[in-house]
Design an enzyme around this catalytic site. Structure first.
Site, PDB file in Angstrom:
ATOM      1  N   SER A   1      52.269 -19.071  -2.323  1.00 48.32           N
ATOM      2  CA  SER A   1      52.209 -20.524  -2.303  1.00 48.32           C
ATOM      3  C   SER A   1      51.379 -21.026  -3.187  1.00 48.32           C
ATOM      4  CB  SER A   1      51.293 -20.509  -0.933  1.00 48.32           C
ATOM      5  OG  SER A   1      50.612 -21.851  -0.889  1.00 48.32           O
TER       6      SER A   1
ATOM      7  N   ASP B   1      56.143 -20.824  -5.750  1.00 50.10           N
ATOM      8  CA  ASP B   1      56.081 -22.051  -5.613  1.00 50.10           C
ATOM      9  C   ASP B   1      55.917 -22.706  -7.150  1.00 50.10           C
ATOM     10  OD1 ASP B   1      55.235 -24.719  -5.313  1.00 50.10           O
ATOM     11  OD2 ASP B   1      53.655 -24.334  -3.788  1.00 50.10           O
TER      12      ASP B   1
ATOM     13  N   CYS C   1      50.755 -32.062  -1.420  1.00 48.72           N
ATOM     14  CA  CYS C   1      50.979 -31.276  -0.499  1.00 48.72           C
ATOM     15  C   CYS C   1      52.192 -31.969   0.347  1.00 48.72           C
ATOM     16  CB  CYS C   1      49.938 -30.814   0.355  1.00 48.72           C
ATOM     17  SG  CYS C   1      50.243 -29.909   1.731  1.00 48.72           S
ATOM     18  N   GLY C   2      53.169 -31.153   0.833  1.00 47.46           N
ATOM     19  CA  GLY C   2      54.214 -31.786   1.591  1.00 47.46           C
ATOM     20  C   GLY C   2      53.673 -32.491   2.648  1.00 47.46           C
ATOM     21  N   HIS C   3      52.438 -32.149   3.242  1.00 45.67           N
ATOM     22  CA  HIS C   3      52.068 -32.904   4.501  1.00 45.67           C
ATOM     23  C   HIS C   3      51.017 -33.690   4.343  1.00 45.67           C
ATOM     24  CE1 HIS C   3      54.596 -29.925   6.885  1.00 45.67           C
ATOM     25  NE2 HIS C   3      54.460 -29.028   5.735  1.00 45.67           N
TER      26      HIS C   3
ATOM     27  N   ASN D   1      60.028 -24.407   6.253  1.00 44.55           N
ATOM     28  CA  ASN D   1      58.651 -24.141   6.031  1.00 44.55           C
ATOM     29  C   ASN D   1      58.192 -24.485   7.452  1.00 44.55           C
ATOM     30  OD1 ASN D   1      55.873 -24.106   5.864  1.00 44.55           O
ATOM     31  ND2 ASN D   1      55.806 -26.052   4.621  1.00 44.55           N
TER      32      ASN D   1
ATOM     33  N   THR E   1      53.780 -21.071   5.189  1.00 37.97           N
ATOM     34  CA  THR E   1      53.275 -21.140   3.769  1.00 37.97           C
ATOM     35  C   THR E   1      51.831 -20.610   3.645  1.00 37.97           C
ATOM     36  OG1 THR E   1      52.699 -23.479   4.301  1.00 37.97           O
ATOM     37  CG2 THR E   1      54.230 -23.182   2.815  1.00 37.97           C
TER      38      THR E   1
END
Length: 538
Positions: free
Chosen positions: A97, A168, A206-208, A423, A457
Site C-alpha cells: 500500500s 500501489d 487517499c481514495g477516501h 478495495n 489496503t
C-alpha cells in the site's frame, strides 16, 4: 555476413519474438498503440530476465482461474517481512500500500498522510524488501526440506513464500516518463502487478479523502500505455490495474476529452460574473479566509450548477412542448457519448433555443472544472480504460453490493471478460455497513460478479496497531505475564513459526552455509550447543 547485417538480423529476430509473444492468449484483450519494431528499438543489447516476470505470469494464472470460476483472491497490505511470512501460509497474493508506505516507510523517513508526496522510490523500496524476504524464506525452507530424509519430509511445512506482489503506483509520480521510470523500478524490485489511479498527481488524495481532482480520460489512458510499453521494453508480463476515483470526484483538470463532458458541471445563471473574477476582486479588497469562503458559497447558491444534460431536461420540462417525455428521451439518446458542442447542437435542434450553460464560470481558483462523479461516471471511465488494463478498480465511499453490481454490470455490458478489483477498505465502518453474516460472504458475492482480486489496503497497519496497543497496555500493568499470555503461549499453541525466531530468521540455513565452506565443521555456529531456542524443543 558483416556487422551491420548481423545487427539488423538480431533486431528483426527480436521483433519477430515480440510479435509471437503478443499473440499469446495473455494479451487477447490488450490494446497497444505502438509496434513491436518500436519496442525492440528501445531495448539494449543485453537481454535481462527479471524474476518479477515469473511472478507476473503466476499472478495472471491465478486471476484467469478466479475470473473463470467467479471466485476471488483476497489479501491485504503487508507492512514488513514478518507479516509477509505469515500471510504466505494462507493468502495467494500480497499487497503493498502507498498509504502504509507513506506513513511508515518513506525513503526519506518522513511520515505523511496518503498524498503521494513521498519520493517515487518509496513503494518500490518496500516491494524490494518484501521480495527479498520472499526469496530468502523460500531458500531457507528448500534447504531444510531437501536435506531432510524423504520419510520425514512430509512432516515439514511446504509454504509457497513466492506469492505475487501487487503494489500501489499512485498517479505515477509525474508525467509519462516518470510513469515509465516508476514502472521500471517496480519490475526490477519484484512487483507482479501495479495499480495506477486517474487523479492529478499534484493534488492526489487517499481514495477516501475529499478534494479529489481527476485528469481527463485520455491522460490516464496514456499512463496505462506507458506502463505497458515499459513492461514490453523489459520483456515482462507485469499486470496493470486501472483505478478510477471518479465515483466521488468533484473536480477535473481539463475539458479536452469529450468522454468527460457529460460529467462536467456548469452555471445556468447568465447574470453572474465568473466565480474567479469575484474571488480575485475580494482578495484585492483585502478579504481573507471566511470572507472569501462566503463569496464562493453565495455564488454557488445562485449559479444553478448542473450537468448540461440536466440543463436540457429542465429546459424541455419548462417549455410549452406537448410530448416532453419523448423529447427528453430523444435528446438523451442522441447526446449520449457526444461532446458538449455536439450535445448543444442536438439540444438546440430539439428545443429551438440556445441553452445558457457555462463550464468556465464555476472554475476554481486553481483553474479546475467542477465535476459530478458517481457510479455511471466510473463505468464511463472503466469502459475507456479496459483495453489498456488487466484489471479495473472503482474506488467507492461504502461497501455497497448494489453499487458494486451496477459497476460490474456496466463494465461487462461492453467488456464481458474484464477482470475487476475491489478495495475492502478499513475506511469503511463495516459494523454499520452490514451485519456479520453479510461481512462473511461479501468477498464471495463480489467474486461472483467478476471481482477476481480483492484487498484490505491497510489491514497490516491496523492489525499491528491493535496487537501493539493490547500488548503495551497489558505489559505496563502485568510485566512478563502479559508477554507470556498474549504472545508466547498463543504462538506455541497455534504453531506460529516465529516463536523460534532464530530458526525463523534463517540461523540454521546460515550455519549450514558456513559448514559447507569450512568442510562441515564450525565452532561458531549460531544454532550450536548453548542456543536458548533449545528450550522450545518438545
Amino acid at each position: 555476413m558483416g556487422f551491420l547485417e548481423d545487427e539488423d538480423q538480431k533486431y528483426w529476430d527480436d521483433v519477430q519474438a515480440v510479435k509471437a509473444w503478443w499473440k499469446d492468449s495473455r494479451w487477447r484483450y490488450t490494446k497497444r498503440p505502438y509496434t513491436a519494431e518500436q519496442i525492440v528499438a528501445k531495448r539494449g543489447n543485453l537481454k535481462i530476465h527479471y524474476p518479477s516476470n515469473d511472478q507476473s505470469k503466476k499472478l495472471w494464472k491465478i486471476l484467469e482461474s478466479n475470473f473463470e470460476k467467479k471466485v476471488a483472491s483476497f489479501t491485504y497490505g503487508c507492512l514488513e517481512p514478518t507479516m509477509l511470512t505469515q500471510m504466505a501460509k494462507y493468502l495467494d497474493t500480497v499487497y503493498v500500500s502507498g498509504w502504509q508506505s507513506s506513513s511508515t516507510a518513506s525513503s526519506t523517513d518522513e511520515p505523511s498522510p496518503d498524498l503521494a508526496d513521498y519520493p517515487m522510490n518509496t513503494v518500490p523500496n518496500k516491494v524490494n524488501q518484501l521480495f527479498m524476504a520472499q526469496l530468502f524464506h523460500d531458500r531457507k525452507q528448500r534447504e531444510e526440506r531437501i536435506t531432510t530424509p524423504k520419510d520425514q519430509r512430509s512432516k515439514l511445512p511446504n509454504i509457497d513464500y513466492l506469492r505475487p506482489i501487487i503494489a500501489d503506483a499512485d498517479t505515477g509520480h509525474g508525467g509519462l516518463t516518470a510513469v515509465m521510470k516508476l514502472t521500471k523500478l517496480f519490475i526490477e524490485r519484484g512487483a507482479a502487478g501495479i495499480h495506477i489511479e486517474d487523479q492529478a498527481p499534484g493534488t492526489k488524495k487517499c481514495g477516501h479523502m475529499a478534494g479529489k481532482v481527476l485528469v481527463p480520460i485520455s491522460e490516464h489512458i496514456n499512463r496505462l500505455v506507458a506502463i505497458r510499453a515499459q513492461a514490453d521494453i523489459m520483456g515482462t508480463d507485469l499486470l496493470a490495474i486501472a483505478r478510477t476515483d471518479s465515483e466521488a470526484a468533484t473536480l477535473i483538470t481539463s475539458t479536452i476529452d469529450h468522454r468527460d463532458h457529460a460529467f462536467i458541471v456548469g452555471s445556468t445563471n447568465p447574470n453572474l460574473q465568473p466565480l474567479n473574477d469575484l474571488m480575485l476582486a475580494g482578495e484585492q479588497a483585502g478579504k481573507t479566509g471566511e470572507e472569501l469562503q462566503a463569496i464562493e458559497d453565495q455564488w454557488i447558491a445562485q449559479a444553478g450548477l448542473k450537468l448540461f444534460d440536466d440543463a436540457v431536461v429542465d429546459t424541455i420540462k419548462a417549455g410549452v412542448h406537448v410530448n416532453k417525455d419523448a423529447l427528453i428521451k430523444e435528446y438523451l439518446t442522441a447526446a449520449k457519448g457526444k461532446s458538449n458542442s455536439e450535445a448543444r447542437a442536438i439540444a438546440k435542434g430539439i428545443t429551438g433555443v440556445d441553452i445558457y450553460w457555462d463550464w468556465d464560470a464555476p472554475r476554481t481558483r486553481e483553474g479546475y472544472y467542477r465535476y459530478q462523479g458517481g457510479t455511471q461516471c466510473a463505468i464511463n471511465r472503466a469502459v475507456a480504460y479496459a483495453p489498456f488494463a488487466d484489471l479495473i478498480w472503482m474506488e467507492s465511499k461504502l461497501p455497497d453490493y448494489a453499487q458494486a453490481k451496477e459497476f460490474a454490470d456496466g463494465v461487462h455490458a461492453v467488456w464481458p471478460e474484464q477482470k475487476l478489483a475491489y478495495n475492502l477498505s478499513p475506511s469503511f465502518n463495516w459494523k454499520k455497513a452490514m451485519p456479520r453474516e453479510e461481512q462473511e460472504t461479501y468477498i464471495k458475492r463480489l467474486g461472483a460478479l467478476g471481482y477476481a482480486w480483492q484487498f484490505i489496503t491497510l489491514a497490516g497497519l491496523h492489525t499491528t496497531a491493535l496487537i501493539s496497543d493490547q500488548f503495551a497496555r497489558a505489559y505496563a500493568k502485568q510485566g512478563m505475564r502479559a508477554y507470556g499470555e498474549l504472545v508466547q503461549e498463543p504462538e506455541m499453541e497455534q504453531g506460529v513459526d516465529v516463536v523460534t525466531h532464530q530458526k525463523w530468521s534463517g540461523a540454521n540455513y546460515v550455519d549450514n552455509m558456513l559448514k559447507m565452506l569450512t568442510g562441515g565443521v564450525s565452532s561458531t555456529a549460531a544454532m550450536g550447543k548453548g542456543v536458548t531456542e533449545d528450550q522450545f524443543k518438545h
